[in-house]
Design an enzyme around this catalytic site. Structure first.
Site, short mmCIF file in Angstrom:
data_model
loop_
_atom_site.label_atom_id
_atom_site.label_comp_id
_atom_site.label_asym_id
_atom_site.label_seq_id
_atom_site.Cartn_x
_atom_site.Cartn_y
_atom_site.Cartn_z
CG ASP A 22 27.77 -4.10 66.43
OD1 ASP A 22 27.71 -5.02 67.33
OD2 ASP A 22 27.31 -4.13 65.54
CG ASP A 24 28.68 -9.25 61.64
OD1 ASP A 24 28.89 -9.07 60.43
OD2 ASP A 24 28.57 -10.41 62.25
CG ASP A 220 24.47 -2.62 62.46
OD1 ASP A 220 25.17 -2.91 63.46
OD2 ASP A 220 24.01 -3.44 61.74
#
Length: 340
Positions: A22, A24, A220
């Site tokens: 991922d 961001d 995240d």
């Protein structure tokens, strides 16, 4: 498997041949690099792990994303980026014939992906599109949302690149594509289909493109990255550098739980011990131990809290929840591990 977490005696960068990373909250935060990300990803490549950056952002083209990553000392090609725009275009191909008209609400990344999939891009409901493809762009406003609503009301198939309600920025969390899609849904009463995480479509496309046999998802957010990993049957690493905290992982429902937990991307180069249960009900990992008593987590840590502390608390909480004894959220101690 112990307590729902996987054990890996060897570094993850050597155990898995492809990392689905991922952006961001993992590789960067807004326009800022996340500490240790560039060095850790470079080391993963050196160890033989290939990288594909998988993002729910549909506003930019893969080349633009690759340029940003390269500017943060993470050399990346456009072929190593998989966006929700590409996944949305692939979803459109499952139902529409080439040349079909698609009203696109979003940025250049989505426009390009829809065109490259063989569809005619329009921007008005009067053009009688058979589908609406909607992705985030900061300049999307009422006029574009209204055209999308008119088209969906007229029978067009509504496809969203993703349904993320929030979007991390340098100033905090702003409305994401899901919030804008929600406006169209509220006006039409029609629930859209989504191509982005947590559906595993992008992961599958990336794995097929890379020809990988042992992929690892790194994210995240439990509700998108790790939920998508679970949905697709891929092992997932939760890094504590973005949205979801260690406490969130402890309280996660089964479909959102990670297989591995790491403070940051340096965890790609570390062994991952799994907590072990003791006969007295305690779970032990390294210098940390935890158990659940009367819906409260009891913790015994020698020294400061570490990722091992997160592991044992998660193992104890998950075992208790799966046995029908969910942990009281107020009974989970603070876990000051990672940057949130």
């Amino acid at each position: 498997m112990s307590g729902g977490l996987l054990a890996s005696p060897e570094p993850l960068a050597r155990r898995y041949d492809l990392a689905l990373v991922d952006l961001d909250g993992v590789a960067y935060r807004g326009h800022d690099p996340i500490p240790h990300a560039a060095q850790s990803l470079a080391g993963a490549r050196t160890a033989g792990m290939r990288l594909v950056f998988v993002t729910n952002n549909a506003s930019r083209e893969p080349a633009s994303v690759a340029e940003q990553l390269s500017g943060l000392d993470i050399p990346t090609t456009a072929e190593e980026v998989m966006t929700a725009a590409q996944a949305a275009a692939a979803l459109l191909r499952t139902r529409l014939e080439p040349g079909a008209r698609v009203l696109v609400v979003g940025g250049a990344g989505l426009v390009t992906a829809v065109r490259e999939a063989g569809f005619e891009v329009v921007d008005r409901a009067d053009d009688e599109p058979v589908a609406v493809a909607q992705g985030f762009h900061p300049e999307v406003g009422w006029k574009q949302l209204a055209e999308a609503a008119y088209a969906v009301r007229g029978g067009a198939w509504h496809v969203a690149s993703n349904l993320d309600l929030s979007l991390p920025t340098e100033q905090g969390f702003a409305p994401g594509n899901g919030a804008l899609v929600g406006a169209v849904q509220a006006a039409t009463g029609v629930a859209p289909d989504s191509a982005g995480k947590p559906t595993p479509a992008m992961y599958r496309l990336a794995v097929e493109r890379a020809g990988a046999t042992a992929p690892l998802v790194i994210g995240d957010r439990l509700d998108t990255d790790l939920a998508g990993a679970r949905a697709g049957g891929y092992p997932g690493l939760h890094v504590l550098t973005g949205v979801s905290t260690a406490r969130d992982a402890v309280l996660a429902e089964p479909g959102l739980r990670p297989d591995y937990v790491g403070e940051d991307l340096r965890s790609l180069h570390e062994a991952h011990p799994a907590p072990e249960p003791r006969a007295d009900g305690w779970w032990v990992c390294g210098d940390s131990a935890a158990r659940v008593e009367d819906s409260q987590v009891r913790l015994d840590v020698r020294g400061s809290a570490t990722v091992d502390t997160v592991r044992v608390v998660a193992a104890a909480a998950w075992e208790s929840a799966d046995a029908g004894r969910p942990v009281d959220p107020d009974g989970v101690p603070e876990l000051p591990v990672g940057r949130h």
